[in-house]
Design an enzyme around this catalytic site. Structure first.
Site, PDB file in Angstrom:
ATOM      1  N   SER A 112      -3.479   2.349  -6.638  1.00 44.71           N
ATOM      2  CA  SER A 112      -2.642   3.258  -5.855  1.00 44.71           C
ATOM      3  C   SER A 112      -1.725   4.030  -6.805  1.00 44.71           C
ATOM      4  CB  SER A 112      -1.874   2.451  -4.807  1.00 44.71           C
ATOM      5  OG  SER A 112      -1.070   3.287  -4.044  1.00 44.71           O
ATOM      6  N   THR A 113      -0.589   3.437  -7.174  1.00 51.46           N
ATOM      7  CA  THR A 113       0.300   4.119  -8.131  1.00 51.46           C
ATOM      8  C   THR A 113      -0.185   3.947  -9.565  1.00 51.46           C
ATOM      9  OG1 THR A 113       1.665   2.147  -8.468  1.00 51.46           O
ATOM     10  CG2 THR A 113       2.302   3.626  -6.665  1.00 51.46           C
ATOM     11  N   GLY A 114      -1.054   2.977  -9.781  1.00 53.48           N
ATOM     12  CA  GLY A 114      -1.560   2.697 -11.132  1.00 53.48           C
ATOM     13  C   GLY A 114      -0.687   1.734 -11.916  1.00 53.48           C
ATOM     14  N   HIS A 172      -8.679  -5.016   2.007  1.00 56.46           N
ATOM     15  CA  HIS A 172      -7.742  -5.824   1.217  1.00 56.46           C
ATOM     16  C   HIS A 172      -7.247  -6.991   2.073  1.00 56.46           C
ATOM     17  CE1 HIS A 172      -4.915  -6.634  -2.026  1.00 56.46           C
ATOM     18  NE2 HIS A 172      -4.099  -7.001  -1.054  1.00 56.46           N
ATOM     19  N   ARG A 223      -2.262  -4.199   3.497  1.00 47.28           N
ATOM     20  CA  ARG A 223      -1.459  -4.907   2.488  1.00 47.28           C
ATOM     21  C   ARG A 223      -0.153  -5.455   3.041  1.00 47.28           C
ATOM     22  NH1 ARG A 223      -1.715  -0.788  -2.473  1.00 47.28           N
ATOM     23  NH2 ARG A 223      -1.866   0.685  -0.768  1.00 47.28           N
ATOM     24  N   THR A 256      -0.019  -1.440 -11.566  1.00 45.25           N
ATOM     25  CA  THR A 256      -0.654  -2.737 -11.851  1.00 45.25           C
ATOM     26  C   THR A 256      -1.549  -2.627 -13.089  1.00 45.25           C
ATOM     27  OG1 THR A 256      -0.641  -3.253  -9.504  1.00 45.25           O
ATOM     28  CG2 THR A 256      -2.162  -4.518 -10.868  1.00 45.25           C
ATOM     29  N   ASP A 314     -10.419  -4.210  -9.951  1.00 45.78           N
ATOM     30  CA  ASP A 314      -9.441  -4.372  -8.870  1.00 45.78           C
ATOM     31  C   ASP A 314      -9.971  -3.688  -7.613  1.00 45.78           C
ATOM     32  OD1 ASP A 314      -7.183  -5.288  -7.656  1.00 45.78           O
ATOM     33  OD2 ASP A 314      -5.760  -4.171  -8.871  1.00 45.78           O
ATOM     34  N   LYS A 364       0.682 -11.614 -11.647  1.00 41.64           N
ATOM     35  CA  LYS A 364       1.561 -10.444 -11.439  1.00 41.64           C
ATOM     36  C   LYS A 364       2.759 -10.843 -10.590  1.00 41.64           C
ATOM     37  CE  LYS A 364       0.267  -7.195  -8.396  1.00 41.64           C
ATOM     38  NZ  LYS A 364      -0.486  -6.057  -7.892  1.00 41.64           N
ATOM     39  N   ARG A 383       5.606  -8.988  -8.421  1.00 37.21           N
ATOM     40  CA  ARG A 383       6.031  -7.674  -7.946  1.00 37.21           C
ATOM     41  C   ARG A 383       7.535  -7.671  -7.724  1.00 37.21           C
ATOM     42  NH1 ARG A 383       3.994  -2.925  -6.340  1.00 37.21           N
ATOM     43  NH2 ARG A 383       1.781  -3.411  -6.375  1.00 37.21           N
TER      44      ARG A 383
HETATM   45  C1  R5P Z   1      -2.758  -5.579  -4.810  1.00 34.90           C
HETATM   46  O1  R5P Z   1      -2.683  -6.661  -4.333  1.00 34.90           O
HETATM   47  C2  R5P Z   1      -4.023  -4.826  -5.028  1.00 34.90           C
HETATM   48  O2  R5P Z   1      -5.103  -5.659  -5.313  1.00 34.90           O
HETATM   49  C3  R5P Z   1      -3.836  -3.795  -6.126  1.00 34.90           C
HETATM   50  O3  R5P Z   1      -3.651  -4.446  -7.356  1.00 34.90           O
HETATM   51  C4  R5P Z   1      -2.625  -2.936  -5.850  1.00 34.90           C
HETATM   52  O4  R5P Z   1      -2.670  -2.461  -4.533  1.00 34.90           O
HETATM   53  C5  R5P Z   1      -2.554  -1.782  -6.820  1.00 34.90           C
HETATM   54  O5  R5P Z   1      -1.415  -1.037  -6.527  1.00 34.90           O
HETATM   55  P1  R5P Z   1      -0.736  -0.140  -7.636  1.00 34.90           P
HETATM   56  O6  R5P Z   1      -1.811   0.715  -8.245  1.00 34.90           O
HETATM   57  O7  R5P Z   1       0.272   0.673  -6.878  1.00 34.90           O
HETATM   58  O8  R5P Z   1      -0.075  -1.022  -8.630  1.00 34.90           O
END
Ligand code: R5P
Length: 292
Positions: A221-223, A126, A93, A225, A217, A190, A192
């Site tokens: 990761s952290t959820g 990714h 990423r 998104t 998706d 989105k 960020r």
């Molecule tokens: C981002 O570009 C990926 O496709 C996921 O949406 C992202 O890595 C999710 O990360 P998190 O759960 O921390 O929001």
């Protein structure tokens, strides 16, 4: 061919070995008191084609060091070829300098892997700005995809679906899954604002009435998104939804936050976990057999 289950790959490696009809052995891996990694093979590797199965979760850097030690160790023990099968491969990423002074991890880690292995198979990497694995690795590589399995899961379990991609980057997989199902898909946008802060908005009007919303998706990761996406979808009277991801990393209590928000979570077993409902071992085994 010998399949070796590394510490974070053994949960899948045994199945893969069975399917490709290869010998299986578990890598002995532990820590010295000062936290250095120790590895040892329990099988003769001389003149063998060695498949290391390692996913990268929890302590990603330890997983990486283990693979590097195993790859070089195997070669010194006479292996003629060493392949890494990575159900989840990390460090993809950080694919540009978002801020001045940052290291671009994707290229650095890609180079280290290429210098130490002969071949790599990655499940749904990714890839955003770097469009193919050839841009990341200089060795033989294969990109595997779980999206047909995700489409199949939806077909069997969710009636009248509409696929939602949570951000611009997700349009590829949202569209792929929707096409396989012959249903509609919509992408959200989105922004960020930081590693733990994202703001999401709908970029086109969609009628969600009588539809079962499925967010697709690649990574959770952290959820954040998904939680933001779910909050946004509430504005459109969507109060029940399922999210399906390939890689469920689930850090910082992500899973309990998602469950608290009444989101049904499904993932592939590229990382072991309680939400794993889609098995990717067959796809990995098939691609190893076809290569043979
Ligand atoms: C981002 O570009 C990926 O496709 C996921 O949406 C992202 O890595 C999710 O990360 P998190 O759960 O921390 O929001």
């Amino acid at each position: 061919m010998i399949v070796i289950g590394c510490s974070h790959g053994k949960y899948l490696a045994k199945d893969i070995a069975k399917q490709v009809k290869a010998s299986y052995s578990e890598l002995e891996s532990r820590k010295f008191p000062d936290s250095e990694t120790y590895i040892r093979f329990r099988i003769d590797l001389n003149k063998q084609s060695v498949i290391l199965v390692q996913s990268f979760y929890e302590n990603v850097n330890d997983c990486l060091v283990e693979v590097l030690l195993a790859a070089q160790g195997a070669k010194r023990l006479g292996a003629k070829k060493v392949t890494l099968v990575a159900p989840y491969f990390p460090y993809l990423r950080q694919d540009k300098q978002f801020n001045k002074g940052e290291a671009i991890s994707i290229g650095i880690i890609g180079k280290i892997i290429s210098e130490n292995l002969d071949s790599i198979y990655v499940m749904d990497p990714h890839l955003h700005r770097e469009r193919t694995l050839n841009h990341v690795f200089s060795i033989h590589n294969k990109k595997l995809s779980a999206y047909p399995l995700i489409a199949d899961y939806i077909k069997k379990n969710i009636k009248n679906p509409i696929i939602v991609g949570p951000d611009y980057e997700s349009y590829k997989w949202a569209e792929t899954v929707a096409k396989l199902l012959g249903c509609e898909s919509v992408i959200l946008e989105k922004k960020r604002l930081g590693p733990r802060k994202v703001v999401i908005s709908l970029n086109k009007k969609v009628n969600f009435k009588n539809k079962n919303v499925v967010i697709v998706d690649d990574i959770i990761s952290t959820g954040h998104t998904i939680l933001e996406t779910s909050r946004n979808l509430k504005k459109f009277n969507v109060d029940k939804l399922t999210v399906i991801c390939v890689h469920g990393i689930f850090v910082e209590n992500a899973l309990s936050k998602l469950k608290k928000a009444m989101i049904n979570v499904v993932s592939c077993n590229t990382i072991p976990g309680s939400t794993n409902k889609i098995d990717v071992s067959e796809i990995i085994a098939e691609s190893l057999i076809n290569k043979r």
